[in-house]
Design an enzyme around this catalytic site. Sequence first.
Site, PDB file in Angstrom:
ATOM      1  N   TYR A 116      29.770  65.678 -15.072  1.00 55.62           N
ATOM      2  CA  TYR A 116      30.306  65.432 -13.727  1.00 55.62           C
ATOM      3  C   TYR A 116      29.965  64.000 -13.323  1.00 55.62           C
ATOM      4  CZ  TYR A 116      30.938  65.676  -8.668  1.00 55.62           C
ATOM      5  OH  TYR A 116      31.351  65.437  -7.383  1.00 55.62           O
ATOM      6  N   GLU A 204      36.224  61.214  -7.879  1.00 59.61           N
ATOM      7  CA  GLU A 204      35.480  62.298  -8.533  1.00 59.61           C
ATOM      8  C   GLU A 204      36.119  62.613  -9.870  1.00 59.61           C
ATOM      9  OE1 GLU A 204      35.850  66.439  -7.196  1.00 59.61           O
ATOM     10  OE2 GLU A 204      33.669  66.444  -6.940  1.00 59.61           O
TER      11      GLU A 204
END
Length: 394
Positions: A116, A204
Amino acid sequence: MNIHEYQAKALFEKFGVPVPKGAPAKTPAEIDAALAQLPEGPTMVKSQIHAGGRGKGTFTDGFKGGVKFCKTKADAKELAGKMLGNTLVTAQTGPTGRKVQTVYFTVASDIKKEYYLAILLDRATSRPVIVASTEGGVEIEKVAHETPEKITKVFVDPGYGLADFQVRELTSQLGLAGVEAKNAAKLIRALFKCFWETDAAMVEVNPLITTPTGEVLALDAKVSFDDNALFRHPEIVALRDLNEEDPKEIEASKFALSYIALDGNIACLVNGAGLAMSTMDIIKHFGGTPANFLDVGGGASKEQVGAAFKIILGDPNVKGILVNIFGGIMDCNVIAQGIVEAVKEVGLTLPLVVRLEGNNVAAGKATLAASGLSLVSGDTMSDAAQKIVKLVAA
Ligand code: ADP
Ligand code: MG
């Protein structure tokens, strides 16, 4: 302002953030041309909506998965046909879901491990913060809750920029070494440049992946921009997809009103964002639920108040309206005149409670009283909130 994954990936490519090759299609007729741009072999079909959790989502006709792996391009074509025009419900769309108006085909990557990576603005330190985790492909909120030690945060000094030691800290916290660390470092620097130069509010990448050959790629991309900086990025404004926005919010933006639709039944019309927030709080406190956030600004005109009324009444869930105005710069009488005109024009039948306070309040109250409209006056904020909650409950 948000953009789609396929648009975000095109932006990433411009800044040198590696992504798998891909092409979008907006209609069934565009599918063949899009697929022709990709090599034969494993292909992903990805529904393009402004919401996450697509992979685990379900279409309203029962078809499962808004992100699908296909062994061949022929399979990808068939699946794309099932997604286009269909409505996808994910954990982030709410039960009504979102209609898929674009599908994105991308080469399916060979995934060694998922990570992530995100960059956003940290309000507490007023700095960009890079957030990274070895737990990719799952919701970061879940990781933060269950295994917060697996999340690394690096705060970037906006004057100095992203330092090499910070990039090394990130790659080492992700457990990367050798060519993977080198490629990840390059990607992180490119992503930061993208975030910074586009005035993004957030970028993101979930998941960021490594492949068996040492490549590091962004497999998903979610980007949102700071609306206050859009004036200097016409090429980004051009990416805006009005299909993804609430028509009431689009209408509100035309009148410079800050409006956000919510799912309650008491509409609020307030001046000032802070007062608007506390108005929603006090409605909740007395057992009601707000239908919207609406800030008409510090110096609203009669026209803006009229537009605001029409927008809140465009929401079929609204069962009552609370107007809460504190006149600092705002002249209470201007608001009162706006209310009276708007109520007469739209033929309001719902209960309306008005609380006015501050600049020229006596004249404002006199205007409301002389209007002959059946509105209820609230003396204080809590009095007004209790009155509207009671009227709506009845
Ligand atoms: P969402 O987060 O909305 O569910 P993603 O783009 O993250 O959508 O896709 C969901 C999952 O599908 C990813 O976590 C990844 O495992 C897989 N996936 C997505 N794109 C690719 C790709 N190009 N190659 C291989 N797997 C992919
Ligand atoms: Mg994702």
